[in-house]
Write an enzyme that holds these catalytic residues in place. Structure first.
Site, short mmCIF file in Angstrom:
data_model
loop_
_atom_site.label_atom_id
_atom_site.label_comp_id
_atom_site.label_asym_id
_atom_site.label_seq_id
_atom_site.Cartn_x
_atom_site.Cartn_y
_atom_site.Cartn_z
N ASP A 1 -10.21 9.68 5.24
CA ASP A 1 -8.88 10.46 4.74
C ASP A 1 -9.48 11.65 4.51
O ASP A 1 -9.62 11.64 3.50
CB ASP A 1 -8.03 9.24 3.96
CG ASP A 1 -6.52 9.97 3.87
OD1 ASP A 1 -6.69 11.04 4.47
OD2 ASP A 1 -6.19 9.25 3.18
N TYR B 1 0.55 -1.22 0.11
CA TYR B 1 -0.09 0.19 0.63
C TYR B 1 0.62 1.17 0.09
O TYR B 1 0.51 1.93 -0.90
CB TYR B 1 -1.21 0.06 1.47
CG TYR B 1 -1.60 1.16 1.44
CD1 TYR B 1 -3.41 1.54 0.70
CD2 TYR B 1 -1.19 1.85 2.27
CE1 TYR B 1 -3.43 2.60 0.76
CE2 TYR B 1 -1.96 3.33 2.12
CZ TYR B 1 -3.23 3.66 1.47
OH TYR B 1 -3.74 5.04 1.91
N ASP C 1 -1.89 5.32 9.79
CA ASP C 1 -3.18 4.66 8.91
C ASP C 1 -3.68 3.84 10.15
O ASP C 1 -2.54 3.07 10.55
CB ASP C 1 -2.87 4.14 7.81
CG ASP C 1 -2.89 5.40 6.72
OD1 ASP C 1 -3.11 6.61 6.81
OD2 ASP C 1 -3.38 5.33 5.20
#
Lengths: 125, 125
Positions: B39, B15, B99
């Protein structure tokens, strides 16, 4: 109104400092009633003030130093990485969890989830 | 059975690399059907594959470098901090979000929540 980023940062800094050298009472005072703790993520979620107090009480006797490494605050929530150095039997155990917290409008912690695994611990000396 | 820590680390590394120099198609291929993206945390949650594709498509034209700084994996979930360096108009914009991701049994991403604020961006040069 959601707690401000500044207020959330203060609480995160207080939390990290108190995990290092505070009492369980002091840490638990940062939590809202009804808060939950999942540490590490994947373990049973603690849902009562008594469970949360007992969890932090296990840290009280330890010789620990903590410091905040990185914190990201947005949407009334926080994710942060902090280092915990624990001295025991001549060695220093170093762990740097990433914690995720939500807060109520006064900046009391409503949930804490700590990401770390056994493999993330480092032993020095 | 939940995806292994090793599998999850591979997906996190893929990712981060693809956010740097992959296409939206490649990034979206890491996501499970029905996945959600928030996000930054606090913004509208993207719930369709089309929305998620459009979100990553905005990164396609940018000159970006990424690297994984820290990752903590437990309970079939991951929290990680990674740096994104974006060059534009002679300057480099550096942002290091934290994240949080959940995964299905095959290691496809089922949710992504990115913690960062405007104040976390640094400009170099």
């Amino acid at each position: 109104m959601a707690a401000s980023n500044e207020r959330i940062r203060e609480v995160v800094e207080a939390y990290v400092a108190l995990v290092g050298d505070g009492t369980a009472d002091q840490v638990v005072a940062l939590y809202a009633d009804g808060a939950t703790v999942e540490d590490p993520v994947g373990s049973d979620v603690l849902t009562t003030r008594e469970q949360i107090h007992a969890f932090y009480a296990t840290l009280e006797g330890l010789e620990q130093e903590t410091r905040l490494l990185e914190a990201r605050i947005c949407g009334g929530q926080a994710a942060f990485c902090f280092e915990v150095r624990t001295k025991a039997e001549g060695a220093t155990y170093v762990l740097a969890p990433i914690d995720v917290m939500t807060f109520d409008d006064e900046g009391r912690i409503t949930s804490m989830r700590a990401f770390w695994g056994e493999g993330d611990m480092r032993v020095e000396g």
